[in-house]
Design a protein around this motif. Structure first.
Motif, PDB file in Angstrom:
ATOM      1  N   MET A 240       0.893  -1.233   0.053  1.00 53.51           N
ATOM      2  CA  MET A 240      -0.052  -0.036  -0.078  1.00 53.51           C
ATOM      3  C   MET A 240       0.788   1.212  -0.075  1.00 53.51           C
ATOM      4  SD  MET A 240      -2.970  -1.113  -0.335  1.00 53.51           S
ATOM      5  CE  MET A 240      -4.099   0.257  -0.185  1.00 53.51           C
ATOM      6  N   ARG A 241       1.817   1.438   0.748  1.00 52.77           N
ATOM      7  CA  ARG A 241       2.915   2.401   0.734  1.00 52.77           C
ATOM      8  C   ARG A 241       3.328   2.569  -0.657  1.00 52.77           C
ATOM      9  NH1 ARG A 241       7.906   4.097   0.721  1.00 52.77           N
ATOM     10  NH2 ARG A 241       8.717   1.839   0.449  1.00 52.77           N
ATOM     11  N   ARG A 242       3.716   1.628  -1.474  1.00 49.49           N
ATOM     12  CA  ARG A 242       4.149   1.823  -2.692  1.00 49.49           C
ATOM     13  C   ARG A 242       3.252   2.424  -3.581  1.00 49.49           C
ATOM     14  NH1 ARG A 242       8.352  -3.422  -3.744  1.00 49.49           N
ATOM     15  NH2 ARG A 242       8.295  -2.779  -5.821  1.00 49.49           N
ATOM     16  N   LEU A 243       1.855   1.914  -3.397  1.00 46.84           N
ATOM     17  CA  LEU A 243       0.991   2.288  -4.490  1.00 46.84           C
ATOM     18  C   LEU A 243       0.658   3.806  -4.159  1.00 46.84           C
ATOM     19  CD1 LEU A 243      -1.503  -0.431  -4.692  1.00 46.84           C
ATOM     20  CD2 LEU A 243       0.122  -0.092  -5.824  1.00 46.84           C
ATOM     21  N   ARG A 244       0.546   4.211  -2.979  1.00 44.93           N
ATOM     22  CA  ARG A 244       0.459   5.418  -2.529  1.00 44.93           C
ATOM     23  C   ARG A 244       1.681   6.344  -3.089  1.00 44.93           C
ATOM     24  NH1 ARG A 244       1.915   9.465   1.174  1.00 44.93           N
ATOM     25  NH2 ARG A 244       0.181  10.965   1.930  1.00 44.93           N
ATOM     26  N   ALA A 245       2.805   5.823  -3.077  1.00 41.42           N
ATOM     27  CA  ALA A 245       3.973   6.709  -3.669  1.00 41.42           C
ATOM     28  C   ALA A 245       4.102   6.713  -5.035  1.00 41.42           C
ATOM     29  CB  ALA A 245       5.300   5.992  -3.143  1.00 41.42           C
ATOM     30  N   ALA A 246       3.601   5.787  -5.827  1.00 44.89           N
ATOM     31  CA  ALA A 246       3.317   5.965  -7.144  1.00 44.89           C
ATOM     32  C   ALA A 246       2.397   6.866  -7.476  1.00 44.89           C
ATOM     33  CB  ALA A 246       3.152   4.193  -7.761  1.00 44.89           C
ATOM     34  N   TYR A 247       1.254   6.804  -6.808  1.00 44.35           N
ATOM     35  CA  TYR A 247       0.002   7.553  -7.194  1.00 44.35           C
ATOM     36  C   TYR A 247       0.588   8.981  -7.149  1.00 44.35           C
ATOM     37  CZ  TYR A 247      -4.175  10.267  -6.586  1.00 44.35           C
ATOM     38  OH  TYR A 247      -5.416  11.113  -6.649  1.00 44.35           O
ATOM     39  N   LEU A 248       1.207   9.535  -5.995  1.00 40.17           N
ATOM     40  CA  LEU A 248       1.759  10.872  -5.564  1.00 40.17           C
ATOM     41  C   LEU A 248       2.635  11.319  -6.694  1.00 40.17           C
ATOM     42  CD1 LEU A 248       1.717  10.847  -1.756  1.00 40.17           C
ATOM     43  CD2 LEU A 248       0.043  11.885  -3.425  1.00 40.17           C
ATOM     44  N   ARG A 249       3.555  10.392  -6.980  1.00 42.62           N
ATOM     45  CA  ARG A 249       4.678  10.490  -8.294  1.00 42.62           C
ATOM     46  C   ARG A 249       3.747  11.056  -9.428  1.00 42.62           C
ATOM     47  NH1 ARG A 249       8.840   6.269 -10.979  1.00 42.62           N
ATOM     48  NH2 ARG A 249       9.975   7.868 -11.787  1.00 42.62           N
ATOM     49  N   GLY A 250       2.756  10.109  -9.841  1.00 45.58           N
ATOM     50  CA  GLY A 250       2.150  10.414 -11.187  1.00 45.58           C
ATOM     51  C   GLY A 250       1.340  11.993 -11.080  1.00 45.58           C
ATOM     52  N   ARG A 251       0.617  12.148  -9.982  1.00 44.43           N
ATOM     53  CA  ARG A 251       0.182  13.497  -9.627  1.00 44.43           C
ATOM     54  C   ARG A 251       1.113  14.709 -10.040  1.00 44.43           C
ATOM     55  NH1 ARG A 251      -4.198  14.546  -5.180  1.00 44.43           N
ATOM     56  NH2 ARG A 251      -4.016  16.423  -6.554  1.00 44.43           N
ATOM     57  N   ALA A 252       2.503  14.381  -9.451  1.00 41.43           N
ATOM     58  CA  ALA A 252       3.584  15.283  -9.616  1.00 41.43           C
ATOM     59  C   ALA A 252       4.156  15.430 -10.827  1.00 41.43           C
ATOM     60  CB  ALA A 252       4.435  15.074  -8.405  1.00 41.43           C
ATOM     61  N   SER A 253       3.938  14.289 -11.799  1.00 40.64           N
ATOM     62  CA  SER A 253       4.693  14.449 -13.060  1.00 40.64           C
ATOM     63  C   SER A 253       3.870  15.257 -14.127  1.00 40.64           C
ATOM     64  CB  SER A 253       4.949  12.875 -13.306  1.00 40.64           C
ATOM     65  OG  SER A 253       5.586  12.139 -12.520  1.00 40.64           O
ATOM     66  N   SER A 254       4.665  15.566 -15.244  1.00 42.06           N
ATOM     67  CA  SER A 254       4.028  15.767 -16.375  1.00 42.06           C
ATOM     68  C   SER A 254       3.183  15.175 -17.038  1.00 42.06           C
ATOM     69  CB  SER A 254       5.268  16.261 -17.461  1.00 42.06           C
ATOM     70  OG  SER A 254       6.099  17.382 -17.032  1.00 42.06           O
ATOM     71  N   GLN A 255       2.039  15.655 -17.606  1.00 41.66           N
ATOM     72  CA  GLN A 255       0.978  14.710 -18.214  1.00 41.66           C
ATOM     73  C   GLN A 255       1.938  14.048 -19.654  1.00 41.66           C
ATOM     74  OE1 GLN A 255      -0.631  13.670 -21.079  1.00 41.66           O
ATOM     75  NE2 GLN A 255      -2.404  15.112 -21.295  1.00 41.66           N
ATOM     76  N   PHE A 256       1.768  12.903 -19.495  1.00 44.68           N
ATOM     77  CA  PHE A 256       2.754  12.031 -20.736  1.00 44.68           C
ATOM     78  C   PHE A 256       1.705  11.598 -21.886  1.00 44.68           C
ATOM     79  CE2 PHE A 256       0.760   8.563 -18.425  1.00 44.68           C
ATOM     80  CZ  PHE A 256       0.261   7.830 -19.424  1.00 44.68           C
ATOM     81  N   LEU A 257       0.414  11.929 -21.865  1.00 46.28           N
ATOM     82  CA  LEU A 257      -0.107  11.202 -23.166  1.00 46.28           C
ATOM     83  C   LEU A 257       0.116  12.061 -24.518  1.00 46.28           C
ATOM     84  CD1 LEU A 257      -1.718   8.626 -23.383  1.00 46.28           C
ATOM     85  CD2 LEU A 257      -4.041  10.231 -23.191  1.00 46.28           C
ATOM     86  N   GLY A 258       0.616  13.171 -24.169  1.00 41.31           N
ATOM     87  CA  GLY A 258       0.472  14.060 -25.314  1.00 41.31           C
ATOM     88  C   GLY A 258       1.973  14.328 -25.964  1.00 41.31           C
ATOM     89  N   PHE A 259       3.005  13.510 -25.210  1.00 42.59           N
ATOM     90  CA  PHE A 259       4.222  13.607 -25.640  1.00 42.59           C
ATOM     91  C   PHE A 259       4.759  12.803 -26.904  1.00 42.59           C
ATOM     92  CE2 PHE A 259       8.940  12.491 -25.070  1.00 42.59           C
ATOM     93  CZ  PHE A 259       9.565  13.752 -24.831  1.00 42.59           C
ATOM     94  N   TRP A 260       5.335  13.425 -27.823  1.00 41.01           N
ATOM     95  CA  TRP A 260       5.958  12.683 -29.149  1.00 41.01           C
ATOM     96  C   TRP A 260       7.051  11.915 -28.734  1.00 41.01           C
ATOM     97  CZ3 TRP A 260       3.906  12.804 -34.172  1.00 41.01           C
ATOM     98  CH2 TRP A 260       2.826  13.774 -34.230  1.00 41.01           C
ATOM     99  N   PHE A 261       6.897  10.574 -28.127  1.00 40.42           N
ATOM    100  CA  PHE A 261       7.864   9.452 -28.066  1.00 40.42           C
ATOM    101  C   PHE A 261       8.526   9.180 -29.431  1.00 40.42           C
ATOM    102  CE2 PHE A 261       5.084   8.797 -24.341  1.00 40.42           C
ATOM    103  CZ  PHE A 261       5.937   8.890 -23.339  1.00 40.42           C
ATOM    104  N   GLU A 262       7.998   9.234 -30.688  1.00 40.65           N
ATOM    105  CA  GLU A 262       8.403   8.698 -31.566  1.00 40.65           C
ATOM    106  C   GLU A 262       9.524   9.701 -32.036  1.00 40.65           C
ATOM    107  OE1 GLU A 262       3.988   7.631 -31.725  1.00 40.65           O
ATOM    108  OE2 GLU A 262       5.214   9.419 -31.141  1.00 40.65           O
ATOM    109  N   HIS A 263       9.587  11.070 -31.504  1.00 45.43           N
ATOM    110  CA  HIS A 263      10.468  11.836 -32.149  1.00 45.43           C
ATOM    111  C   HIS A 263      11.931  11.992 -30.911  1.00 45.43           C
ATOM    112  CE1 HIS A 263       7.250  14.817 -33.979  1.00 45.43           C
ATOM    113  NE2 HIS A 263       7.448  13.696 -34.760  1.00 45.43           N
ATOM    114  N   HIS A 264      11.959  10.978 -30.060  1.00 43.25           N
ATOM    115  CA  HIS A 264      12.938  10.841 -29.169  1.00 43.25           C
ATOM    116  C   HIS A 264      13.579   9.474 -28.774  1.00 43.25           C
ATOM    117  CE1 HIS A 264      12.146  14.983 -27.582  1.00 43.25           C
ATOM    118  NE2 HIS A 264      11.077  14.943 -27.836  1.00 43.25           N
TER     119      HIS A 264
END
Length: 230
Positions: free
Chosen positions: A186-210
Motif C-alpha cells: 500500500m505504501r508503494r501504491l501511494r508513492a506511485a500515485y503521488l509521483r504520477g500526480r507530480a509528473s508531467s502529463q505524458f499522453l501528449g508527448f511525441w515519443f516517436e521523436h525521441h
C-alpha cells in the motif's frame, strides 16, 4: 460467446449503454484477456469522460493539436525493434526494444477502428503502457504493474486504473505476494500515485521523436523523482 467484432460504442453513448458494452467486453476478456478489440473498447466505455477531457487539453497546444491530427502509432507494425535496438545503449529506442526482448513480449496491436479523437486517445493510452515501464522504472511483476496503474491514476485520472488497482489489491490480500507485505504494498501504491500526480502529463508527448534521447533525460523531464526505497 460474444463475438467481439459485433461490439461497438455509438457516438455520445449514454452511461447505461457504456456500462452494457463494458460488461460484454468483460465477458470476452475473461476468456481472452488480450483481446485487441475488447481491451480498448472497455477502456473507452469506462473512461469516455476522461478521454474527452484529455482531448480538450491537447487541443490547447500546437503539439497536442498536431498529435490529434496526425494520430501517430506505437503499435508493433509501426515499430522496427531491430533498428531501435541498434541505437546507443541507454537511449529510449534501445531500452524500449530491449524491454520487449527481456520480457519476451511483443508490442501492443489492435484492430480497433479509430474514428475520432476519443478512440485515438484510448489507443494511445494503451500503446504508451510499455514505454511508461521504461521511463518510470516500475517492474513488470504484479507489484510493479500495480505501481504503474497507481502512477497512471495520479497522472491522468483513468477509471480503468482504479478498477485494476481494486482487483489487484484484493488479489494481494488473498494471495500475499512473496517478499512484499500488505503495508509495504500500500505504501508503494501511494508513492506511485503521488509521483504520477507530480509528473508531467505524458499522453501528449511525441515519443516517436525521441528514440535517440537518453531514457534518463526523458525520465527527468516527464516523471517526478521516485521515492527512495529503504
Amino acid at each position: 460467446m460474444i463475438d467481439p467484432n459485433t461490439l461497438s460504442l455509438p457516438d455520445n453513448a449514454p452511461l447505461f449503454t457504456r456500462l452494457r458494452v463494458a460488461l460484454q467486453c468483460l465477458q470476452v476478456l475473461k476468456q481472452d484477456p488480450g483481446n485487441p478489440i475488447c481491451g480498448p473498447l472497455l477502456n473507452t466505455c469506462l473512461d469516455l469522460n476522461v478521454y474527452e477531457s484529455l482531448a480538450q487539453q491537447l487541443q490547447r497546444s500546437e503539439e497536442g493539436r498536431r498529435l490529434l491530427s496526425e494520430r501517430p502509432s506505437l503499435q508493433g507494425k509501426a515499430l522496427d525493434l531491430t533498428a531501435l535496438e541498434r541505437l546507443p545503449e541507454g537511449s529510449l529506442g534501445h531500452e524500449f526494444a530491449r524491454y520487449f526482448r527481456d520480457n519476451k513480449i511483443s508490442p501492443f496491436e489492435t484492430t480497433f477502428e479509430i474514428k475520432n479523437h476519443i478512440d485515438f486517445i484510448g489507443k494511445r493510452y494503451r500503446e504508451t503502457h510499455d514505454l511508461l515501464h521504461v521511463l518510470t522504472g516500475y517492474a513488470t511483476d504484479v507489484v510493479g504493474e500495480m505501481e504503474l496503474q497507481a502512477y497512471v491514476l495520479g497522472n491522468l485520472g483513468i477509471h480503468t486504473a482504479k478498477l485494476i488497482l481494486l482487483f489487484g489489491t484484493f488479489g494481494q490480500i488473498k494471495e500475499r505476494q512473496p517478499g512484499v507485505g500488505l503495508s509495504e504494498y500500500m505504501r508503494r501504491l501511494r508513492a506511485a500515485y503521488l509521483r504520477g500526480r507530480a509528473s508531467s502529463q505524458f499522453l501528449g508527448f511525441w515519443f516517436e521523436h525521441h528514440w535517440e534521447t537518453p531514457v534518463a533525460t526523458l525520465s527527468a523531464r516527464l516523471c517526478a523523482p521516485a521515492e527512495r526505497m529503504n
